[in-house]
Design a protein around this motif. Structure first.
Motif, PDB file in Angstrom:
ATOM      1  N   ASP A  65      -0.668  -2.360  -4.621  1.00  0.00           N
ATOM      2  CA  ASP A  65      -2.063  -2.804  -4.737  1.00  0.00           C
ATOM      3  C   ASP A  65      -3.004  -1.604  -4.729  1.00  0.00           C
ATOM      4  OD1 ASP A  65      -1.811  -5.797  -4.630  1.00  0.00           O
ATOM      5  OD2 ASP A  65      -0.799  -5.303  -2.750  1.00  0.00           O
ATOM      6  N   LYS A  66      -2.696  -0.629  -3.888  1.00  0.00           N
ATOM      7  CA  LYS A  66      -3.519   0.578  -3.766  1.00  0.00           C
ATOM      8  C   LYS A  66      -2.622   1.750  -3.374  1.00  0.00           C
ATOM      9  CE  LYS A  66      -7.899  -1.031  -4.026  1.00  0.00           C
ATOM     10  NZ  LYS A  66      -8.944  -0.507  -4.942  1.00  0.00           N
ATOM     11  N   VAL A  67      -3.105   2.953  -3.640  1.00  0.00           N
ATOM     12  CA  VAL A  67      -2.479   4.165  -3.096  1.00  0.00           C
ATOM     13  C   VAL A  67      -3.546   4.887  -2.291  1.00  0.00           C
ATOM     14  CG1 VAL A  67      -1.369   6.369  -3.586  1.00  0.00           C
ATOM     15  CG2 VAL A  67      -0.872   4.381  -5.031  1.00  0.00           C
ATOM     16  N   TRP A  68      -3.256   5.083  -1.018  1.00  0.00           N
ATOM     17  CA  TRP A  68      -4.183   5.807  -0.144  1.00  0.00           C
ATOM     18  C   TRP A  68      -3.780   7.278  -0.102  1.00  0.00           C
ATOM     19  CZ3 TRP A  68      -4.093   2.274   4.851  1.00  0.00           C
ATOM     20  CH2 TRP A  68      -4.719   1.053   4.543  1.00  0.00           C
ATOM     21  N   PHE A  69      -4.758   8.147  -0.332  1.00  0.00           N
ATOM     22  CA  PHE A  69      -4.552   9.578  -0.141  1.00  0.00           C
ATOM     23  C   PHE A  69      -5.065   9.914   1.252  1.00  0.00           C
ATOM     24  CE2 PHE A  69      -3.888   9.164  -4.547  1.00  0.00           C
ATOM     25  CZ  PHE A  69      -3.216  10.288  -4.997  1.00  0.00           C
ATOM     26  N   MET A  70      -4.156  10.382   2.108  1.00  0.00           N
ATOM     27  CA  MET A  70      -4.438  10.503   3.532  1.00  0.00           C
ATOM     28  C   MET A  70      -4.262  11.960   3.990  1.00  0.00           C
ATOM     29  SD  MET A  70      -2.619   8.318   6.593  1.00  0.00           S
ATOM     30  CE  MET A  70      -3.084   6.737   5.890  1.00  0.00           C
ATOM     31  N   ASN A  94      -2.484  -4.322  10.472  1.00  0.00           N
ATOM     32  CA  ASN A  94      -2.393  -5.070   9.205  1.00  0.00           C
ATOM     33  C   ASN A  94      -0.989  -5.648   9.039  1.00  0.00           C
ATOM     34  OD1 ASN A  94      -5.103  -4.073   8.117  1.00  0.00           O
ATOM     35  ND2 ASN A  94      -4.015  -2.147   8.407  1.00  0.00           N
ATOM     36  N   PRO A  95      -0.650  -6.682   9.809  1.00  0.00           N
ATOM     37  CA  PRO A  95       0.713  -7.238   9.749  1.00  0.00           C
ATOM     38  C   PRO A  95       1.071  -7.884   8.411  1.00  0.00           C
ATOM     39  CG  PRO A  95      -0.726  -8.600  11.121  1.00  0.00           C
ATOM     40  CD  PRO A  95      -1.485  -7.364  10.807  1.00  0.00           C
ATOM     41  N   ASP A  96       0.077  -8.085   7.551  1.00  0.00           N
ATOM     42  CA  ASP A  96       0.332  -8.694   6.234  1.00  0.00           C
ATOM     43  C   ASP A  96       0.589  -7.656   5.147  1.00  0.00           C
ATOM     44  OD1 ASP A  96      -2.237  -7.629   6.211  1.00  0.00           O
ATOM     45  OD2 ASP A  96      -3.058  -9.203   4.918  1.00  0.00           O
ATOM     46  N   THR A  97       0.756  -6.376   5.541  1.00  0.00           N
ATOM     47  CA  THR A  97       0.859  -5.285   4.568  1.00  0.00           C
ATOM     48  C   THR A  97       2.174  -4.523   4.734  1.00  0.00           C
ATOM     49  OG1 THR A  97      -1.546  -5.035   4.542  1.00  0.00           O
ATOM     50  CG2 THR A  97      -0.250  -3.187   3.710  1.00  0.00           C
ATOM     51  N   ASP A  98       2.812  -4.200   3.618  1.00  0.00           N
ATOM     52  CA  ASP A  98       3.982  -3.326   3.601  1.00  0.00           C
ATOM     53  C   ASP A  98       3.546  -1.950   3.119  1.00  0.00           C
ATOM     54  OD1 ASP A  98       5.745  -5.370   4.371  1.00  0.00           O
ATOM     55  OD2 ASP A  98       5.935  -6.062   2.286  1.00  0.00           O
ATOM     56  N   TYR A  99       4.013  -0.911   3.808  1.00  0.00           N
ATOM     57  CA  TYR A  99       3.589   0.455   3.505  1.00  0.00           C
ATOM     58  C   TYR A  99       4.723   1.250   2.852  1.00  0.00           C
ATOM     59  CZ  TYR A  99      -0.559  -0.631   6.146  1.00  0.00           C
ATOM     60  OH  TYR A  99      -1.726  -1.219   6.561  1.00  0.00           O
ATOM     61  N   ILE A 153       0.845  -1.200   0.000  1.00  0.00           N
ATOM     62  CA  ILE A 153       0.000   0.000   0.000  1.00  0.00           C
ATOM     63  C   ILE A 153       0.880   1.250   0.000  1.00  0.00           C
ATOM     64  CG2 ILE A 153      -1.749   1.324   1.255  1.00  0.00           C
ATOM     65  CD1 ILE A 153      -2.860  -1.263   0.154  1.00  0.00           C
ATOM     66  N   GLY A 154       0.638   2.133  -0.961  1.00  0.00           N
ATOM     67  CA  GLY A 154       1.303   3.423  -0.963  1.00  0.00           C
ATOM     68  C   GLY A 154       0.471   4.439  -0.198  1.00  0.00           C
ATOM     69  N   ILE A 155       1.135   5.349   0.479  1.00  0.00           N
ATOM     70  CA  ILE A 155       0.428   6.403   1.227  1.00  0.00           C
ATOM     71  C   ILE A 155       0.914   7.763   0.748  1.00  0.00           C
ATOM     72  CG2 ILE A 155       0.046   7.471   3.484  1.00  0.00           C
ATOM     73  CD1 ILE A 155       0.324   4.716   4.743  1.00  0.00           C
ATOM     74  N   MET A 156      -0.031   8.547   0.244  1.00  0.00           N
ATOM     75  CA  MET A 156       0.232   9.942  -0.106  1.00  0.00           C
ATOM     76  C   MET A 156      -0.319  10.789   1.028  1.00  0.00           C
ATOM     77  SD  MET A 156       1.661  10.737  -3.138  1.00  0.00           S
ATOM     78  CE  MET A 156       0.959  12.348  -3.404  1.00  0.00           C
ATOM     79  N   GLY A 157       0.562  11.252   1.890  1.00  0.00           N
ATOM     80  CA  GLY A 157       0.119  12.106   2.984  1.00  0.00           C
ATOM     81  C   GLY A 157       0.255  13.569   2.602  1.00  0.00           C
ATOM     82  N   GLN A 202      11.398   2.398  10.392  1.00  0.00           N
ATOM     83  CA  GLN A 202      11.113   1.011  10.784  1.00  0.00           C
ATOM     84  C   GLN A 202       9.719   0.566  10.337  1.00  0.00           C
ATOM     85  OE1 GLN A 202      11.777   1.406  15.017  1.00  0.00           O
ATOM     86  NE2 GLN A 202      13.924   0.791  14.874  1.00  0.00           N
ATOM     87  N   ALA A 203       8.845   1.544  10.088  1.00  0.00           N
ATOM     88  CA  ALA A 203       7.443   1.221   9.804  1.00  0.00           C
ATOM     89  C   ALA A 203       7.095   1.229   8.316  1.00  0.00           C
ATOM     90  CB  ALA A 203       6.528   2.199  10.546  1.00  0.00           C
ATOM     91  N   CYS A 204       7.998   1.760   7.464  1.00  0.00           N
ATOM     92  CA  CYS A 204       7.642   1.863   6.045  1.00  0.00           C
ATOM     93  C   CYS A 204       8.880   2.005   5.183  1.00  0.00           C
ATOM     94  CB  CYS A 204       6.730   3.074   5.817  1.00  0.00           C
ATOM     95  SG  CYS A 204       7.588   4.671   5.952  1.00  0.00           S
ATOM     96  N   THR A 205       8.663   1.948   3.880  1.00  0.00           N
ATOM     97  CA  THR A 205       9.670   2.337   2.893  1.00  0.00           C
ATOM     98  C   THR A 205       9.337   3.763   2.456  1.00  0.00           C
ATOM     99  OG1 THR A 205       9.976   0.078   2.090  1.00  0.00           O
ATOM    100  CG2 THR A 205      10.581   1.867   0.583  1.00  0.00           C
TER     101      THR A 205
END
Length: 209
Positions: free
Chosen positions: A36-41, A101-106, A8-12, A129-132
């Motif tokens: 898989d998805k890009v979340w706009f946050m 969501n331990p099955d997800t990479d952010y 999951i990509g995150i656009m903050g 530690q929490a994301c790329t």
């Protein structure tokens, strides 16, 4: 064989307003990284942007993002940070997501300007530690200079920084707000549906201090 991990990509950001630069970065991240998805946050109350006079309300920013991304099936609007009390911090948001969501990479998508201020963010080590971190070229930053900064931060925080292969996109929400006050056209910089909503709501016409 285990289940495939989600990506999951995150656009903050404040998205005040959202513009074509945001959308292009989201699309290029989706394509280059096989997300898989890009979340706009939209950020609810970011500590580095406390004075929001003359800006859009939280509800208006959310609606502008919704309008901008509604025709893209792999873009989603996330209101996670809108529901936080007090200031919103990236490390906290990411840690909560990883726990849930331990099955997800952010993959957290930022511009080059944010890379150079990354060490001023709250808990940069915990963010790493929490994301790329996915870094997009901005303001004509030389690529070799960007690569050096990414490598330095990689070593310092044992993180993972990826450079996004995309064209230089020099669009800023601040300039778009100023243009709105000056009654200049935002066409081709902001999606038409967002422009229509801004005009209907009279957003930014009060100016900024």
């Amino acid at each position: 064989m285990g289940d495939k991990r989600k990506k999951i990509g995150i656009m903050g950001g404040t998205f005040d307003p959202i513009h074509m630069g945001h959308l292009i970065l989201g699309e290029k991240s989706y394509e280059q990284l096989g997300l898989d998805k890009v979340w706009f946050m939209p950020a609810g109350n970011p500590p580095h942007k406390k004075n929001r006079k003359g800006r859009a309300s939280d509800e208006q920013r959310m609606e502008m993002v919704r309008l901008a991304i509604e025709d893209n099936p792999h873009f989603e609007l996330s209101d996670i940070e809108m529901n936080e009390e007090g200031y919103t911090y990236t490390y906290r948001t990411l840690e909560n997501l990883k726990e849930q969501n331990p099955d997800t990479d952010y993959y957290f998508i930022i511009g080059a300007d944010s890379l150079y201020t990354f060490e001023t963010w709250k808990e940069p080590l915990r963010i790493c530690q929490a994301c790329t971190l996915v870094v997009a070229v901005r303001n004509h930053t030389p690529v070799d200079e960007l690569n050096r900064e990414m490598e330095l931060l990689n070593r310092k925080y044992n993180g993972r920084f990826i450079r996004l292969d995309t064209m230089n996109i020099d669009v800023s929400s601040q300039h778009l707000r100023e243009w709105t006050v000056q009654h200049k056209s935002l066409r081709y910089y902001v999606p038409d549906k967002v422009i229509a909503y801004m005009q209907e709501q009279g957003i930014y016409l009060g100016g900024e201090e």
